[in-house]
Design an enzyme around this catalytic site. Structure first.
Site, short mmCIF file in Angstrom:
data_model
loop_
_atom_site.label_atom_id
_atom_site.label_comp_id
_atom_site.label_asym_id
_atom_site.label_seq_id
_atom_site.Cartn_x
_atom_site.Cartn_y
_atom_site.Cartn_z
N SER A 184 0.86 -1.18 0.00
CA SER A 184 0.00 0.00 0.00
C SER A 184 0.89 1.23 0.00
O SER A 184 2.07 1.15 0.39
CB SER A 184 -0.88 0.01 1.26
OG SER A 184 -1.51 1.25 1.45
N TYR B 152 -1.31 -0.92 10.53
CA TYR B 152 -1.38 -1.11 9.08
C TYR B 152 -0.10 -0.65 8.41
O TYR B 152 0.45 -1.32 7.54
CB TYR B 152 -2.59 -0.35 8.53
CG TYR B 152 -2.89 -0.60 7.08
CD1 TYR B 152 -3.38 -1.83 6.65
CD2 TYR B 152 -2.73 0.41 6.12
CE1 TYR B 152 -3.69 -2.05 5.31
CE2 TYR B 152 -3.02 0.20 4.79
CZ TYR B 152 -3.49 -1.03 4.39
OH TYR B 152 -3.79 -1.25 3.06
#
Length: 246
Positions: free
Chosen positions: A139, A152
């Site tokens: 990401s 995350y």
């Protein structure tokens, strides 16, 4: 006919990736946690393309036993694995002091350990055939930090450096390993205000899953034959701004 294995392939980026590989004549094995959803997606894609091209295997990728079972189903169905797309992942929000140990362990179990277990399962087949391509999905949050997303950020950053190490280790086996790092993408996982995020993009929009799938297909296929160990952003240039107000 070549074969691709896609984890988390029943929705969003994974589903778009499965559709694109099928469109280009590949066999596709989707691995997912939800059996009913997976069976339905297998049926839908089989009707759109060919039932012989698409299979689903249920697995919790954080569990080695499940992964081994899915690997055997894949090899029984398609004999070889040419490409692996480690797409399955979860998102957990919160600043560090708000993040429970359970949530920290959960995101690392799925995003990082899952990538490890699935790669470990399929690498021997790729080594034996002396070729392969692995695409790990990270990401933009693995390339830079976010507010209130520490778990995350840590997990997606780990995937990027794990990819580099894998690329170094398996180049001798003609196996390429890369990362595709999407920005905010229009999938069921993205619940935030899309217009607010779009303001950080020169294109004034977020990313569509089909655009991420196109990058995955490119880097996984022979078109990306000289690319390994790279993190490829697909972000609509979301990350290039300094954050200055307009």
């Amino acid at each position: 006919m070549q074969t691709v294995v896609i984890t988390g392939g029943t929705s969003g980026i994974g589903l778009s990736t499965a559709d694109l590989f099928l469109k280009n004549g590949w066999n596709v094995m989707i691995i997912g946690r939800d059996e009913q959803e997976g069976i339905e997606i297998e049926k839908q894609l089989g009707q759109k393309y060919s039932p012989a091209q698409i299979k689903f295997a249920q697995a919790d990728i954080s569990k080695a036993k499940d992964v081994e079972k899915a690997k055997q189903i894949t090899l029984d169905a398609f004999k070889t694995v040419d490409v692996l797309v480690n797409n399955a992942g979860i998102v957990i929000h919160g600043e560090l002091h708000e993040t429970s140990e359970e949530d920290w362990d959960k995101i690392f179990a799925v995003d990082v350990k899952g990538t490890f277990l699935v790669s470990k399962a399929f690498l021997p087949a790729m080594i034996k055939q002396d070729h392969g391509s692995i695409v790990n999905i990270s990401s933009v949050s693995g390339l830079a930090g976010d507010r209130a997303m520490v778990a995350y950020n840590a997990a997606k950053g780990a995937i990027i450096n794990m990819t580099r190490a894998m690329a170094i280790d398996y180049g001798k086996n003609n196996i390429r390993v890369n990362v595709v790092a999407p920005g905010p993408t229009n999938t069921p996982l993205f619940h935030q205000d899309k217009q607010k995020f779009a303001k950080n993009s020169p294109l004034n929009r977020i990313v569509e899953p089909e655009e991420v799938a196109a990058a995955i297909y490119f880097v996984a296929s022979s078109a990306g034959s000289a690319i390994t160990g790279e993190a490829i952003p697909v972000t609509a240039d979301f990350e290039i701004s300094t954050g200055q107000p307009m």
